[in-house]
Design an enzyme around this catalytic site. Structure first.
Site, short mmCIF file in Angstrom:
data_model
loop_
_atom_site.label_atom_id
_atom_site.label_comp_id
_atom_site.label_asym_id
_atom_site.label_seq_id
_atom_site.Cartn_x
_atom_site.Cartn_y
_atom_site.Cartn_z
N GLU A 292 0.84 -1.20 0.00
CA GLU A 292 0.00 0.00 0.00
C GLU A 292 0.88 1.25 0.00
O GLU A 292 0.63 2.20 0.76
CB GLU A 292 -0.95 -0.01 1.21
CG GLU A 292 -1.96 -1.14 1.15
CD GLU A 292 -2.95 -1.14 2.32
OE1 GLU A 292 -2.63 -0.55 3.36
OE2 GLU A 292 -4.03 -1.72 2.16
N GLU B 209 -6.58 -7.93 -0.62
CA GLU B 209 -7.00 -7.92 0.79
C GLU B 209 -8.50 -7.71 0.83
O GLU B 209 -8.98 -6.57 0.89
CB GLU B 209 -6.30 -6.80 1.59
CG GLU B 209 -4.81 -7.01 1.76
CD GLU B 209 -4.18 -6.01 2.74
OE1 GLU B 209 -4.90 -5.12 3.25
OE2 GLU B 209 -2.96 -6.11 2.97
#
Ligand SMILES: *[C@@H]1O[C@H](CO)[C@@H](O)[C@H](O)[C@H]1NC(C)=O
Ligand SMILES: *[C@@H]1O[C@H](CO)[C@@H](O)[C@H](O)[C@H]1NC(C)=O
Ligand SMILES: *[C@@H]1O[C@H](CO)[C@@H](O)[C@H](O)[C@H]1NC(C)=O
Ligand SMILES: *[C@@H]1O[C@H](CO)[C@@H](O)[C@H](O)[C@H]1NC(C)=O
Ligand SMILES: *[C@@H]1O[C@H](CO)[C@@H](O)[C@H](O)[C@H]1NC(C)=O
Length: 653
Positions: free
Chosen positions: A202, A282
């Protein structure tokens, strides 16, 4: 470029579900297989097919259904059980983080043994027929202490983490040169089961937006892992994060939880990756807990519905978490949203497999969805592991922390005119004691204080060895004290976990500024870095002579007790009735922080593998604020995650 979802050629995943395929498709598939064997002589390959928006495994269209498990949050004796349950849930793949700070505790000192034996974990996944998506960081977030970065990076206080800062890159490269050569033989192309490797994590959410850093990582990963392995990134669906987190040469995937329109969310991936497989790296099955907030939960039906929507699109998915596990010892991280928010010891996550590894209603709902898209493995789901309520165990006070500094800090204190941080004295976790003396008589109450953001994270104050109270980051900042010139003032500083996400990952610990008395800075400090775990692992205080302790129940003190396990050492959960906050060890194993006063978590998970049969199990508690009148622990056969739940049974206290 925006590609409307209606133009997707769905990845059919025929290799997984031949029953659904027509003969024509089969013939096509065989042709593809032939073509791809011609194109690539390697018998094992894992690639992106940009034409059909699929992965190709050995040249055959493939999509994965994966779940996250973190070996660092599961005791090694339970690895097989958890992985087997994941396999039996219908997953083909597991997604695994490698926490750098768990393996390189000091610069150049590596540990890959015991619970840290990454290759043994990978071997187990292979043995169970699971594929692996590896996420070696170097930054991982994961709500893990400092997002997996080693605290020793902060020994250089002005280091810019997750950037092209040469000091940071040098540390990253020396780590990758140790880690990635261990990984290379486990790559799918080399006969192993790792199908893809994530670079950073991320990164688009980080303020630095440093493409030079991502390019550097790409170069290092390629140099150390070879040109064939599929490298990818993961970011949220936000446009600015996808802009900073993605890079040519790294396949861009996204993450999102249930409850939204999946088709629209995948449009975000399409904007940065117009062709290729749709991937949610995710998909959130639940959420983490913070100390002081309600226990998070996500409905099983909701999670199952979102999963079905994702699979219906032909996308690949990893469920985060499938099994969360436990933040043992000091490994929990923290967030910073308006204030410092430490994560609980339990990382149950409301995941399909509970913290103790038991199948939940959510697991069966997910398994049912998976069965609509690919056949489930034959055979039953392994049952929940047995739990045992060992009942009440009496403890007794061993000593006040201030009376055992010789054991906890055998090398003696460091002298400094003004306070030093944990990082400045090279203490990563746990506790440091700061000691000075009152410079003058204080007959009338004076204000003991520290500037904002300088108590990291909690400071337990003793004057003349009497507990005065606590100063807290973003909380209580002052205490009123009286005393005489020369009285000893002690502050025990506790690190509650370094921030794991956002701009403030340079999260220094200890006293970051001066402590003042009526605005005059105190000086001439003695600083004791405490090696409590070293002492406890060596059998202290059970093997030591008993101490006689006269002082009361308030303030930091050690308590000990023992209990026996009848026959078999089952998993159990320990409750702390009337205790405040502290740390628990059993047989030298650090089970993590308890914080009964703040909640929501009311019990700590005790894996049976830390218990012994046929000899007393040694309990050590470090209580920081105040123990109950009768110091008892209660071992239960189920967890209590929420403060509200605990109230119903506190009548037993
Ligand atoms: C999701 O969004 C797409 C595109 O905007 C739309 O066509 C579809 O009807 C939506 N699905 C649901 C269930 O709302
Ligand atoms: C946890 O407790 C809070 C109140 O403190 C309550 O609102 C919430 O519903 C509880 N959650 C669960 C999962 O029990
Ligand atoms: C980082 O922490 C400081 C205080 O230590 C705070 O002022 C600042 O707003 C934080 N920055 C972010 C991005 O959270
Ligand atoms: C502590 O106080 C001394 C003396 O006033 C000052 O020189 C020093 O910079 C202060 N330290 C910090 C971290 O503020
Ligand atoms: C508990 O401590 C005693 C005293 O040091 C020691 O003899 C015993 O082996 C310890 N028990 C376990 C299970 O480690």
């Amino acid at each position: 470029m925006v590609v409307s979802t209606s133009s997707f050629v769905l990845c059919p995943g025929p290799a997984e579900h031949p029953a659904r395929m027509g003969l024509l498709a089969l013939a096509l598939l065989l042709a593809v297989r032939l073509l791809s064997t011609q194109a690539s002589p390697s018998p094992r390959s894992f690639q992106v097919d940009y034409e059909r928006n699929c992965f190709l495994k050995d040249g055959v269209p493939f999509r994965y259904i994966s779940g996250s498990i973190h070996y660092a949050r599961v005791p090694r004796p339970a690895w097989r059980d958890r992985l087997l349950k994941m396999h039996m849930s219908g997953l083909s793949t597991v997604q695994v983080y490698v926490p750098w700070n768990y393996h390189e505790m000091l610069p150049g000192v590596y540990d890959f043994t015991g619970n840290r034996d990454l290759e043994a974990f990978l071997d187990l996944t292979a043995e169970l027929g699971l594929l692996v998506i590896l996420r070696p960081g170097p930054y991982i977030c994961a709500e893990w202490e400092m997002g997996g970065l080693p605290a020793w990076l902060l020994w250089k206080p002005d280091i810019i983490l997750r950037s092209s800062d040469p000091a940071y890159l040098a540390a990253v490269d020396s780590w990758l040169h140790v880690l990635l050569p261990k990984i290379k033989p486990h790559l799918y192309q080399h006969g192993g089961n790792i199908i893809s490797v994530q670079v950073e994590n991320e990164y688009g959410s980080y303020y630095a937006c440093d493409y030079g850093y991502l390019r550097h990582l790409l170069g290092s990963f390629r140099a150390l892992l070879g040109s064939e392995v599929l490298l990818f990134t993961t970011d949220s669906t936000r446009a600015e994060e996808l802009r900073c987190g993605t890079l040519q040469g790294l396949y861009a995937t996204i993450d999102f939880g249930p409850g939204s329109n999946v088709t629209e969310l995948f449009d975000a991936q399409r904007r940065v990756e117009p062709k290729g497989p749709l991937v949610n790296s995710e998909y959130y099955t639940g959420w983490l807990d913070y100390w002081g907030e309600a226990h998070a939960s996500t409905s099983a039906a909701w999670v199952a519905q979102g999963l079905e929507d994702i699979l219906q699109l032909g996308a690949s998915v990893n469920m985060y978490m499938f099994h969360g596990g436990t933040n043992f010892a000091y490994w929990s991280g923290a967030d910073y949203k308006d204030q410092y928010k430490p994560v609980t010891t339990s990382y149950d996550y409301d995941a399909p497999l509970s913290e103790a590894g038991d199948p939940t209603e959510k697991l069966f709902a997910i398994r049912m969805v998976i069965s609509k898209f690919q056949p489930l493995p034959v055979g039953p789901m392994p049952p929940a592991t047995p739990k045992y309520a060992y009942g009440w165990v009496a403890l007794r006070k061993y000593a006040d922390l201030l009376d055992v500094l010789d054991v906890l800090c055998p090398s003696g204190p460091i002298q400094s005119q003004f306070p030093l941080t944990f990082e400045a004295i090279k203490q990563a976790h746990g506790f440091v004691l700061y000691r000075t003396q009152l410079p003058r008589d204080i007959p009338d109450p004076a204000t003991l204080s520290a500037p904002p953001h300088s108590i990291c994270d909690r400071g337990y104050v003793m004057l003349h060895k009497e507990y005065q109270g606590m100063l807290e980051r973003d909380g209580q900042m002052t205490l009123r004290v009286t005393g005489k010139a020369g009285d000893t003032l002690d502050m025990l500083l506790e690190n509650m976990g370094r921030i794991s996400f956002g701009a403030n990952v340079s999260d220094f610990k200890g006293l970051l500024g001066n402590v003042s008395l009526d605005s005059i800075p105190l000086n001439n400090w003695l600083i004791y870095p405490l090696a409590i775990d070293t002492a406890v692992q060596q059998g202290w205080p059970h093997a030591a002579m008993p101490k006689s302790s006269s002082r009361g129940r308030a303030g930091p003190a050690f308590y000990t007790g023992t209990f026996e396990t009848p026959g078999i050492a089952w998993d159990t959960f320990v409750k702390f009735p009337g205790w405040s906050k502290g740390q628990l060890w059993i047989n030298g194993f650090n089970l993590g922080r308890y914080w009964t006063h703040r909640g929501p978590q009311q019990t700590l998970f005790v894996p049976g593998s830390v218990l012994h049969v046929g000899c007393p199990n040694n309990i050590t508690v470090l209580e920081l604020e105040g123990a109950p009148l009768t110091p008892l622990l209660l071992f239960l056969d189920r967890p209590l995650f929420n403060r509200t739940l605990s109230h119903s049974i506190s009548a037993t206290e």
